[in-house]
Design a protein around this motif. Sequence first.
Motif, PDB file in Angstrom:
ATOM      1  N   VAL B 785       0.829 -15.865  -6.824  1.00 35.23           N
ATOM      2  CA  VAL B 785       1.326 -15.158  -5.684  1.00 35.23           C
ATOM      3  C   VAL B 785       0.760 -14.264  -5.124  1.00 35.23           C
ATOM      4  O   VAL B 785      -0.347 -13.666  -5.496  1.00 35.23           O
ATOM      5  CB  VAL B 785       2.963 -14.693  -5.929  1.00 35.23           C
ATOM      6  N   SER B 786       1.009 -13.911  -3.761  1.00 34.58           N
ATOM      7  CA  SER B 786       0.372 -13.044  -2.707  1.00 34.58           C
ATOM      8  C   SER B 786       1.073 -12.205  -1.988  1.00 34.58           C
ATOM      9  O   SER B 786       1.874 -13.001  -1.216  1.00 34.58           O
ATOM     10  CB  SER B 786      -0.761 -13.564  -2.143  1.00 34.58           C
ATOM     11  N   PHE B 787       1.018 -11.017  -1.842  1.00 34.46           N
ATOM     12  CA  PHE B 787       1.920 -10.026  -0.890  1.00 34.46           C
ATOM     13  C   PHE B 787       0.755  -9.436  -0.170  1.00 34.46           C
ATOM     14  O   PHE B 787       1.228  -8.568   0.534  1.00 34.46           O
ATOM     15  CB  PHE B 787       2.886  -9.058  -1.762  1.00 34.46           C
ATOM     16  N   THR B 788      -0.462 -10.292  -0.136  1.00 36.06           N
ATOM     17  CA  THR B 788      -1.320  -9.446   0.653  1.00 36.06           C
ATOM     18  C   THR B 788      -2.150 -10.231   1.730  1.00 36.06           C
ATOM     19  O   THR B 788      -2.891  -9.884   2.485  1.00 36.06           O
ATOM     20  CB  THR B 788      -2.682  -8.638  -0.109  1.00 36.06           C
ATOM     21  N   GLY B 789      -1.814 -11.721   1.576  1.00 32.46           N
ATOM     22  CA  GLY B 789      -2.492 -12.718   2.351  1.00 32.46           C
ATOM     23  C   GLY B 789      -3.717 -13.224   1.500  1.00 32.46           C
ATOM     24  O   GLY B 789      -4.509 -13.932   2.247  1.00 32.46           O
ATOM     25  N   GLU B 790      -4.066 -12.538   0.490  1.00 32.17           N
ATOM     26  CA  GLU B 790      -5.468 -12.685  -0.222  1.00 32.17           C
ATOM     27  C   GLU B 790      -5.170 -13.780  -1.628  1.00 32.17           C
ATOM     28  O   GLU B 790      -3.743 -13.843  -1.865  1.00 32.17           O
ATOM     29  CB  GLU B 790      -6.081 -11.728  -0.859  1.00 32.17           C
ATOM     30  N   LEU B 791      -6.021 -14.659  -2.102  1.00 34.09           N
ATOM     31  CA  LEU B 791      -5.872 -15.103  -3.234  1.00 34.09           C
ATOM     32  C   LEU B 791      -5.423 -14.059  -4.263  1.00 34.09           C
ATOM     33  O   LEU B 791      -5.758 -12.866  -4.284  1.00 34.09           O
ATOM     34  CB  LEU B 791      -7.415 -15.561  -3.810  1.00 34.09           C
ATOM     35  N   GLY B 792      -4.383 -14.339  -4.935  1.00 35.19           N
ATOM     36  CA  GLY B 792      -3.606 -13.253  -6.041  1.00 35.19           C
ATOM     37  C   GLY B 792      -2.863 -13.885  -6.996  1.00 35.19           C
ATOM     38  O   GLY B 792      -2.343 -14.921  -7.214  1.00 35.19           O
ATOM     39  N   PHE B 793      -2.857 -12.970  -8.188  1.00 35.11           N
ATOM     40  CA  PHE B 793      -2.244 -13.363  -9.369  1.00 35.11           C
ATOM     41  C   PHE B 793      -1.479 -12.128  -9.703  1.00 35.11           C
ATOM     42  O   PHE B 793      -1.656 -11.000  -9.325  1.00 35.11           O
ATOM     43  CB  PHE B 793      -3.197 -13.523 -10.567  1.00 35.11           C
ATOM     44  N   GLU B 794      -0.178 -12.412 -10.481  1.00 29.38           N
ATOM     45  CA  GLU B 794       0.555 -11.269 -10.903  1.00 29.38           C
ATOM     46  C   GLU B 794       0.843 -11.753 -12.447  1.00 29.38           C
ATOM     47  O   GLU B 794       1.224 -12.720 -12.671  1.00 29.38           O
ATOM     48  CB  GLU B 794       2.179 -11.196  -9.984  1.00 29.38           C
ATOM     49  N   VAL B 795       0.410 -10.649 -13.304  1.00 21.95           N
ATOM     50  CA  VAL B 795       0.295 -10.835 -14.583  1.00 21.95           C
ATOM     51  C   VAL B 795       1.445 -10.271 -15.216  1.00 21.95           C
ATOM     52  O   VAL B 795       1.584  -9.167 -15.180  1.00 21.95           O
ATOM     53  CB  VAL B 795      -0.908 -10.583 -15.356  1.00 21.95           C
ATOM     54  N   ASN B 796       2.510 -11.057 -15.575  1.00 22.23           N
ATOM     55  CA  ASN B 796       3.715 -10.333 -16.403  1.00 22.23           C
ATOM     56  C   ASN B 796       3.528 -10.469 -17.975  1.00 22.23           C
ATOM     57  O   ASN B 796       3.140 -11.241 -18.585  1.00 22.23           O
ATOM     58  CB  ASN B 796       4.938 -11.100 -16.317  1.00 22.23           C
ATOM     59  N   VAL B 797       3.545  -9.031 -18.555  1.00 23.49           N
ATOM     60  CA  VAL B 797       3.325  -9.050 -19.884  1.00 23.49           C
ATOM     61  C   VAL B 797       4.420  -7.938 -20.454  1.00 23.49           C
ATOM     62  O   VAL B 797       4.852  -7.177 -19.630  1.00 23.49           O
ATOM     63  CB  VAL B 797       1.642  -8.444 -20.574  1.00 23.49           C
ATOM     64  N   ALA B 798       4.557  -7.839 -21.754  1.00 23.83           N
ATOM     65  CA  ALA B 798       5.205  -6.651 -22.321  1.00 23.83           C
ATOM     66  C   ALA B 798       4.846  -5.454 -21.902  1.00 23.83           C
ATOM     67  O   ALA B 798       3.471  -4.981 -21.852  1.00 23.83           O
ATOM     68  CB  ALA B 798       5.209  -6.889 -23.807  1.00 23.83           C
ATOM     69  N   PRO B 799       5.695  -4.368 -21.620  1.00 19.13           N
ATOM     70  CA  PRO B 799       5.436  -3.251 -20.912  1.00 19.13           C
ATOM     71  C   PRO B 799       4.295  -2.552 -21.955  1.00 19.13           C
ATOM     72  O   PRO B 799       3.596  -1.764 -21.573  1.00 19.13           O
ATOM     73  CB  PRO B 799       6.622  -2.268 -20.820  1.00 19.13           C
TER      74      PRO B 799
END
Lengths: 98, 970
Positions: B785-799
């Motif tokens: 996903v992207s909230f910048t308009g760039e190629l993007g990733f969001e990595v969800n891991v345990a805190p």
Amino acid sequence: MLLIRCPHCGDRPEVEFRHGGEAHLARPPEPAALSDAEWAAYLHQRRNPRGPHAERWRHIHGCGRFFNAVRDTLTDRFLATYPTGAARPDGTQQGDPA
Amino acid sequence: MSAPFRTHQGGRPDRARTLRFTFDGRTYDGHPGDTLASALLAHGVHLTGRSFKYHRPRGILSAGPEEPNALVELDAGPGRREPNSRATMVPLRDGLLARSQNRWPSLAWDAGALTGAAAALLPAGFYYKTFMGPGRAWEKLYEPLIRRMAGLGRAPAEADPDRYAQRYAHCDVLVVGAGPAGLAAALAAARGGARVILCDEQMEMGGSLLSQPGTRIAGLPGWEWLEVALAELRALKVRLLPRTTAFSYGLQNMVSLAELPERAEGPRERLWMVRAARVVLATGAIERPLPFSGNDRPGVMLADAARVYALRYGVLAGHRAAVLAAHDSGYEAAFALQAAGMEIAAILDPRAAPPADLLAEATGRGIRVLAGQGVARSLGGRRVTGLISTGGERIGCDLLLMAGGWTPSVHLFSQARGALRWDAARDAYLPDTAPEAVLCAGACQGSYGLGACLAEGHAAGGGHGAAPGAQPGREPSGMPTAQAVAGAAKAPMAFVDFQNDVQAKDIALAVREGFRSIEHVKRYTTNGMATDQGKTSNMVGLAIAAATLGQEIPAVGLTRYRHPVTPTGFGGLAGRHRGDLFEPIRRAPLHGWAEAEGALFEPVAQWRRARAFPRAGEDLHAAVLRECRAVRQAAGIFDASTLGKIEVVGPDAAEFLERLYVNPWKKLAPGRCRYGIMLREDGFVTDDGVVGRMAADRFHVTTTTGGAARVLHMMEDYLQTEFPELRVWLTSTTEQWAVIALQGPKARTILEPFVEGLDISAASFPHMSVAACRVMGIPARLFRVSFTGELGFEVNVAPDQAPALWRALMRAGAPHGLTPYGTEAMHVLRAEKGYIIVSQETDGTVTPDDAGLSWAVGKAKRDFVGKRSLARPEMRRRDRPQLVGLLPRGTVPQEGAQILASPGARMAEGHVTSAYWSPALDRPIALGLLAGGRERMGQTVYATVMGGAPIAMEVTDPVFLDKAGERVNA
């Protein structure tokens, strides 16, 4: 501070609860079938009775459940609390709109 | 040091021990058991302050909590300066340092007293009538001037070093007031096995018994009975709270008490919140002053107060007293004071025929009574030296006492929503009925005899059998206050409210000017609006208003008693909720890393988020430009952990989201994401966020950082109350997932080596994909996903795994130019793409179409929350404010600036919602809501500038960069 009887947890202080507005207002099953006036009435028009008033509460900092309560708006006395979906208990008739 | 006004013996203070204290720089002595007021009076000090408005010299009026005049500043060192302390309620302690207030340069020679000379020019409503213009003169000139002249104490400027405690308590019976009625109630209740709390605002329990050493109860001298009673209460495990003021009566018998503990260590104040099955109010009564010219001069005092000083404290408030007795209790005070060694110059009784028994006793004692006469005016300067009677006689005295009858303390009863009734015989409002379980006993319901107080207390405490016996006492009577105040409105400087400097003539003036409601008279004159809430002034003011209106007092009404009944320190109310404990601060798992990097933080809801990571020599602006460029040219790393997350699970999960969001969900394949928009039922956008479908029956919903709790509450509401048939379970997972965003053309290159079990190439893991996988061996949910308009990733891991992963990504990304960026760069990057932020571009009146998001709405959907409202005619108008891009010429406009069609237009047609310097475009850009904006492309509009020329802006599409989306799909 009010002491409120959650139907699921018992008497708890007011700070554990969140008020949820008037009770027994079912969302119309077919909103599209309603006129603008009817929809506006559902959205915005609420009773403001002087006396017993059925309202929703949520035990948000407890069990998380919504329930209904009849509260006398004149004395702040709770006449009854009962689970969502249950009918308003007998003897807690609506107050007069004021 | 000798205390010339101390009696030879008697009273409660422990004369074996001496305490030294300082008032206005002079050192005095006193004894344990003294108040500051009694110790000052023992040295003949009456002058204790200057009045609020006229700077008139003022002395000690009372001996109790009602004191309106003797307000002093206590100074116990930095942060411990306490203004407006009533000298009558301050227990004397060694080293006490007190100062008078509202005077300059000194109490005796006060420059502000010139105001008093001009008092004739300062009637009620003077400020309303005079300081009316021109425009800004109020804030620039009048207000600062008035604030300097009028005022009470100074608030401390330093942080408060003390600790304050708060406690909840429950009991069967709470008794307020430990006089004879309260003691009898507590004894009766405790003997019956009830759990009892007994509180009293004085440092010592006993109430009126403390100033009645000669009385007898149950065969014992009064003070002995008091000792026995207190010992029995202790043995019965009654919680005794002296120095504790019940100041607020809440719903369902929740009463708030402010305790000032005696111990030097421990909390300075303790707030008790007591829930009592039953409350007994034994709060006593307060004597009424009488209005005559100069009734505020130091040395003019309530008659019973002088009696209390003599008998409880062993202090004569003067050598020679004159007593103005409109009520029988003035005689009792005169007789008691004479017995204690004071000369009584005369009793002036405005009644033509005072009671025969009192006249006889006065004659027997050699006291002159002037029947049918009052006081025309007092004589003297900073201390009374005598009086002129209404008959014209001059009488010398150094103490002038007022006995105007009694006002039962019904404040708490009134706050319990109790109704009051007017009792003509007692000339007072008395408690009637109350919806709470509350009973009254003794003087607070107009019963003044000791026997009656004990009997009523005993009954209110649920006692069986006989009450502690005492002589019934004589039934007192007096001249109704409405008669006693006659003529006062013509007398200059006849004060009703001493603390607010309200004169009798001010009240009469207010009525003449048309104020009829006593609530309006109160506000116009400020009678009863000072910190004492009119304890001595309300009834006198009411009597004057009634007399002026030609009505009976009950026809005029009564003002309400506010919380707190008695002034209470802020410390106890705040308790521990101050400083770091005022509001919790939420710190995301990567907070420590950002802090070590020297990030600038900003509050977002209860979170603290890294706003930017300035390097040495960089300001915020420079850091943001650098961070933005890094994301566009290489890659940026961003902590998105504060995003709200809700796990929506169950066979009907898709159907549930279908009803809650505007978007269609049923055909969204597992492994895919969608940008969701949530409306309220009124059709306005309330939240947005990416929703990923993890499985047929499982969605990973994200919300705005500030909206997480609100969205979950709304979802629960619909699930529990409107759609209970749906099999869906909702769980907040905001703090279960830390989120590391990698954004920029190099994001895939940096991330790819860490990912196991997933091909993240453009072909197999396109934009808006989601999958469970392992990243650096850590179980993860990976979003593209992207909230910048760039190629993007969001990595969800345990805190707890997030910091290690973050550091590893930083190391691996360094050669590629990976740069941490903060929320400010995030804002700029998303604005360049025209992505909205809910609550920045929206304000609760914005529909999806207004925000340019119609494409997201499932057109074929029969219903969703808010859909019907979108069909209302108002929501379909073409001139609604619509989201547009704005290209400002030259400078960046202010967010919130109004948008004008021409530079001089008087009517705004929208407002700027976001505005930044765009590094990608190398120019200012803005987003705004503009009426009919989508049809105004290419037009020039203007953003207002506070105190400057408007900024011209060209209306344009809100997507400033990469309209085709090639970068995001790379």
